[in-house]
Scaffold this motif. Structure first.
Motif, PDB file in Angstrom:
ATOM      1  N   SER A   1       0.896  -1.197  -0.227  1.00  0.00           N
ATOM      2  CA  SER A   1       0.050  -0.004   0.057  1.00  0.00           C
ATOM      3  C   SER A   1       0.720   1.312  -0.003  1.00  0.00           C
ATOM      4  O   SER A   1       0.376   2.313   0.260  1.00  0.00           O
ATOM      5  CB  SER A   1      -0.947   0.043   1.279  1.00  0.00           C
ATOM      6  OG  SER A   1      -1.740  -1.083   1.336  1.00  0.00           O
ATOM      7  N   TRP A   2       2.126   1.223  -0.149  1.00  0.00           N
ATOM      8  CA  TRP A   2       3.114   2.437  -0.127  1.00  0.00           C
ATOM      9  C   TRP A   2       2.457   3.244  -0.953  1.00  0.00           C
ATOM     10  O   TRP A   2       2.431   4.631  -0.706  1.00  0.00           O
ATOM     11  CB  TRP A   2       4.549   1.891  -0.388  1.00  0.00           C
ATOM     12  CG  TRP A   2       5.412   2.883  -0.024  1.00  0.00           C
ATOM     13  CD1 TRP A   2       6.234   3.283   1.056  1.00  0.00           C
ATOM     14  CD2 TRP A   2       5.775   4.126  -0.804  1.00  0.00           C
ATOM     15  NE1 TRP A   2       7.094   4.105   0.985  1.00  0.00           N
ATOM     16  CE2 TRP A   2       6.879   4.773  -0.168  1.00  0.00           C
ATOM     17  CE3 TRP A   2       5.442   4.372  -2.062  1.00  0.00           C
ATOM     18  CZ2 TRP A   2       7.339   5.915  -0.591  1.00  0.00           C
ATOM     19  CZ3 TRP A   2       6.082   5.514  -2.726  1.00  0.00           C
ATOM     20  CH2 TRP A   2       7.179   6.170  -1.813  1.00  0.00           C
ATOM     21  N   PRO A   3       2.291   2.991  -2.253  1.00  0.00           N
ATOM     22  CA  PRO A   3       1.803   4.125  -3.114  1.00  0.00           C
ATOM     23  C   PRO A   3       0.591   4.845  -2.449  1.00  0.00           C
ATOM     24  O   PRO A   3       0.302   6.106  -2.775  1.00  0.00           O
ATOM     25  CB  PRO A   3       1.482   3.387  -4.513  1.00  0.00           C
ATOM     26  CG  PRO A   3       2.458   2.249  -4.363  1.00  0.00           C
ATOM     27  CD  PRO A   3       2.322   1.846  -2.940  1.00  0.00           C
TER      28      PRO A   3
ATOM     29  N   ILE B   1      -8.114  -5.066   0.432  1.00  0.00           N
ATOM     30  CA  ILE B   1      -6.730  -5.737  -0.229  1.00  0.00           C
ATOM     31  C   ILE B   1      -6.616  -7.210   0.558  1.00  0.00           C
ATOM     32  O   ILE B   1      -6.368  -8.121  -0.352  1.00  0.00           O
ATOM     33  CB  ILE B   1      -5.696  -4.832   0.393  1.00  0.00           C
ATOM     34  CG1 ILE B   1      -5.359  -3.642  -0.401  1.00  0.00           C
ATOM     35  CG2 ILE B   1      -4.252  -5.710   0.230  1.00  0.00           C
ATOM     36  CD1 ILE B   1      -4.193  -2.527   0.052  1.00  0.00           C
ATOM     37  N   ILE B   2      -6.795  -7.372   1.528  1.00  0.00           N
ATOM     38  CA  ILE B   2      -6.572  -8.659   2.293  1.00  0.00           C
ATOM     39  C   ILE B   2      -7.387  -9.554   1.703  1.00  0.00           C
ATOM     40  O   ILE B   2      -7.168 -10.794   1.397  1.00  0.00           O
ATOM     41  CB  ILE B   2      -6.566  -8.648   3.811  1.00  0.00           C
ATOM     42  CG1 ILE B   2      -5.544  -7.805   4.386  1.00  0.00           C
ATOM     43  CG2 ILE B   2      -6.549 -10.146   4.190  1.00  0.00           C
ATOM     44  CD1 ILE B   2      -3.928  -8.595   4.193  1.00  0.00           C
ATOM     45  N   ALA B   3      -8.901  -9.300   1.779  1.00  0.00           N
ATOM     46  CA  ALA B   3      -9.926  -9.957   1.193  1.00  0.00           C
ATOM     47  C   ALA B   3      -9.556 -10.527  -0.311  1.00  0.00           C
ATOM     48  O   ALA B   3      -9.682 -11.630  -0.805  1.00  0.00           O
ATOM     49  CB  ALA B   3     -11.084  -9.451   1.288  1.00  0.00           C
ATOM     50  N   LYS B   4      -9.129  -9.540  -1.449  1.00  0.00           N
ATOM     51  CA  LYS B   4      -8.937  -9.727  -2.418  1.00  0.00           C
ATOM     52  C   LYS B   4      -7.761 -10.631  -2.824  1.00  0.00           C
ATOM     53  O   LYS B   4      -7.758 -11.643  -3.484  1.00  0.00           O
ATOM     54  CB  LYS B   4      -8.610  -8.464  -3.303  1.00  0.00           C
ATOM     55  CG  LYS B   4      -8.443  -8.569  -4.874  1.00  0.00           C
ATOM     56  CD  LYS B   4      -9.836  -9.098  -5.573  1.00  0.00           C
ATOM     57  CE  LYS B   4      -9.325  -9.129  -7.110  1.00  0.00           C
ATOM     58  NZ  LYS B   4     -10.522  -9.741  -7.835  1.00  0.00           N
ATOM     59  N   LEU B   5      -6.690 -10.349  -1.986  1.00  0.00           N
ATOM     60  CA  LEU B   5      -5.399 -11.265  -1.855  1.00  0.00           C
ATOM     61  C   LEU B   5      -5.703 -12.787  -1.582  1.00  0.00           C
ATOM     62  O   LEU B   5      -5.196 -13.716  -2.133  1.00  0.00           O
ATOM     63  CB  LEU B   5      -4.297 -10.878  -0.942  1.00  0.00           C
ATOM     64  CG  LEU B   5      -3.600  -9.559  -1.591  1.00  0.00           C
ATOM     65  CD1 LEU B   5      -2.682  -9.283  -0.322  1.00  0.00           C
ATOM     66  CD2 LEU B   5      -2.863  -9.811  -2.723  1.00  0.00           C
ATOM     67  N   SER B   6      -6.633 -12.848  -0.375  1.00  0.00           N
ATOM     68  CA  SER B   6      -7.171 -14.334   0.063  1.00  0.00           C
ATOM     69  C   SER B   6      -7.787 -14.874  -1.132  1.00  0.00           C
ATOM     70  O   SER B   6      -7.582 -16.275  -1.345  1.00  0.00           O
ATOM     71  CB  SER B   6      -8.064 -14.082   1.108  1.00  0.00           C
ATOM     72  OG  SER B   6      -7.482 -13.474   2.302  1.00  0.00           O
ATOM     73  N   ASN B   7      -8.644 -14.420  -1.813  1.00  0.00           N
ATOM     74  CA  ASN B   7      -9.323 -14.828  -2.957  1.00  0.00           C
ATOM     75  C   ASN B   7      -8.494 -15.071  -4.185  1.00  0.00           C
ATOM     76  O   ASN B   7      -8.604 -16.459  -4.803  1.00  0.00           O
ATOM     77  CB  ASN B   7     -10.539 -13.952  -3.456  1.00  0.00           C
ATOM     78  CG  ASN B   7     -11.450 -13.715  -2.511  1.00  0.00           C
ATOM     79  OD1 ASN B   7     -11.710 -14.596  -1.717  1.00  0.00           O
ATOM     80  ND2 ASN B   7     -12.363 -12.662  -2.565  1.00  0.00           N
TER      81      ASN B   7
END
Length: 566
Positions: free
Chosen positions: A352-354, A381-387
């Motif tokens: 998420s740096w940007p 972010i975390i939900a999308k990464l998990s999926n």
């Protein structure tokens, strides 16, 4: 006229405090309230680069006042308040603070208001790694093994290493400190209007797991153990405590000041405090030989067993085994991972740096839109990464990570260890990286379960508690697959606070013991994750690779801490 009885459970976490108002007849939540620590949210008094994490007692006081009053307001105000019989508190730990003779944290006294060393040293503060190593080496010089009930290794997350470090770096604290207390001991003392530190009832849970208190030693190790470690500790043992109390015991009743402030009666009983995971295990309806995992920023794993089963048996490399630290009359065994949800949060912040540094400088959208967009994306972010990670092909598994981003708590505490990832290639994207981190946290959980089993303590199943357990089906299913055992997720949202409420009911005399309170107030489980047998071979293979990479990292760690257990 209502015959209902209510109790309040207060759960102090790393980022916030939450209170729940509970019906003692059935454990039903009447109202709940959460308060984010304002100073902590601003990052005050913390230096993550050097592992310094301090919390101001005003955050705790303000949160205590707000959440209890908010619960009572939501529930109906005075009509409910007069039916409240008890309050009990759990906190993080070891999170100690220096206090004066009245039991007041030094940060609340003149001249210390902005001194981080006068504040609570949060559990995740690792500024005392050097002191922990010295305690471990020092313990080998004595014929009595004073580390035998804390798994054979003392940690920088615990009471004595933190106390010694603060005394070394800040002479003003040594001069001003009449004693040191745990967060879970101070809050009940505060609520009862205590003003003499010698009268404070100390938690069996905190003292046994973090401060080397043991029944076999008739209290703390002898004075010679401490003053020969460092002359700065001379006399501190006598400033602390000899007796400890289980959490079914009353610490007193609400003082007139706090009763008025909260809108409650001075007849309200305040129970002896304990650590969050230990009360959470009770709220989660722990059973003998079931491992309760409180999964938040870190994990704290709790197992209870009949004392007679463990007679003469010492479990190497865990965070202690203490009679009555969870359920009075039973042995409480603690383990855990120093980073769990923190691992996922770290990765989210990394990618998420940007968003954090560039979005608000955009020439395309205005600042308000940029701020709203940042909040929206961070929440997804975390939900999308998990999926996306769940959809990856099982055979495509090059990346391998180690979860020691905040050191290792169990098995075999070593806070100097660091995390790692290997197998990176140009095809490694964010979901693959995240999958490796998720697997690492699950492998870390398996290492704990395996240690219990290797030491002759069976683990029959897992009880999942906390934010990660309730929110991440991806992580929980992977953990069930890795552990090859089912995971039951407790229904109650604030399980640690529910456990505190159960203890409040016992301390107030509503129930004769905690077993009766658990039976009446337990709310059951909402879901069970069962292991996927088809993935057994895959995860067994990757787990062996995880162990191998971990051994490699330990071998080249400059200050490897060796276990000491007779």
């Amino acid at each position: 006229m209502s015959t209902a009885n209510y109790v309040i459970g207060v759960d102090y976490g790393t980022d916030s405090v939450r209170s729940v108002l509970v019906d003692t007849a059935n454990g039903k939540e009447i109202a709940s309230s959460v308060f984010l620590y304002p100073r902590w949210q601003k990052g005050l008094y913390c230096k993550p680069a050097v592992n310094q994490f301090r919390q101001h007692p005003l955050d705790y006081i303000e949160g205590l006042t707000h959440t209890i009053k908010d619960c009572l307001t939501k529930a109906g105000g005075a009509d409910i308040a007069h039916l409240v019989k008890g309050i009990s508190v759990d906190t993080t730990g070891s999170s100690p603070v220096a206090v004066d003779a009245t039991g007041t944290p030094l940060a609340l006294t003149k001249g210390f208001e902005e001194n981080p060393n006068a504040m609570f040293v949060l559990w995740k503060d690792h500024t005392s790694v050097k002191e922990a190593a010295e305690i471990n080496e020092h313990a080998t010089k004595f014929s009595t093994n004073y580390l035998k009930y804390v798994g054979g290794i003392y940690s920088s997350e615990w009471f004595w290493s933190k106390l010694l470090h603060i005394l070394r770096v800040d002479s003003t604290i040594k001069k001003g400190a009449a004693s040191w207390v745990e967060h879970c001991d101070w809050v009940p003392f505060l609520l009862c209007g205590g003003n003499d530190i010698t009268t404070m009832k100390r938690s069996r849970c905190a003292a046994g797991h973090k401060a080397l208190w043991a029944e076999e030693f008739n209290g703390l190790p002898p004075e010679d153990f401490f003053n020969s470690l460092d002359p700065l500790l001379a006399g501190f043992r006598d400033k602390l405590f000899t007796d400890t109390y289980t959490s079914d015991i009353s610490a007193g009743t609400l003082s007139e000041e706090w009763a008025t402030k909260l809108g409650l009666s001075t007849d309200v009983v305040v129970g002896v405090g304990a650590f969050d995971a230990h009360m959470g295990a009770v709220g989660g309806q722990i059973e003998p030989y079931y491992l309760s995992k409180v999964m938040g920023t870190s994990t704290c794993d709790i197992l209870v067993a009949p004392n007679q089963d463990l007679h003469g048996k010492l479990i190497n490399g865990i965070c202690g085994q203490v009679n009555g630290s969870v359920i009075p009359g039973m042995a409480g065994l603690e383990a855990g991972q120093s980073a769990f949800g923190d691992v996922y949060a770290w990765f989210k912040n990394l990618i998420s740096w940007p968003l954090n540094h560039l979005l608000t400088e955009s020439d395309v959208i205005d600042e308000a839109t940029a701020t709203a967009l940042k909040a929206e994306l961070e929440g997804k972010i975390i939900a999308k990464l998990s999926n996306e990670a769940a959809a990856l092909p099982e055979g495509d598994y090059a990346e391998l990570a180690i979860d020691w981003l905040n050191g290792r708590r169990t098995p075999d505490a070593n806070q100097e260890l660091k995390g790692a990832i290997t197998g990176l290639g140009l095809g490694t994207d964010a979901p693959r990286f995240f999958r490796a981190l998720a697997a690492a946290t699950c492998f870390g959980a398996k290492a704990i379960v395996d240690r219990f089993k290797e030491q002759g303590v069976p683990v029959k199943g897992i009880i999942g508690i906390g934010g990660v357990a309730k929110k991440s089906a991806y992580i929980m299913q992977m953990m069930a697959d890795v552990l090859e055992m089912p995971i039951r997720i407790h229904r109650f949202e604030h399980t640690c606070a529910l456990g505190a409420a159960m203890f409040a009911a016992v301390a107030a005399g509503v129930y004769p013991n905690i077993e009766a309170a658990m039976a009446a107030m337990g709310t059951g489980f909402e879901k069970e994750y069962k292991p996927n047998i088809k993935k057994q071979k895959l995860y067994r293979q990757h787990y062996q690779q995880y162990l191998g990479l971990g051994r490699y990292l330990e071998k080249y760690n400059k200050k490897d801490v060796k276990p000491y257990l007779s």
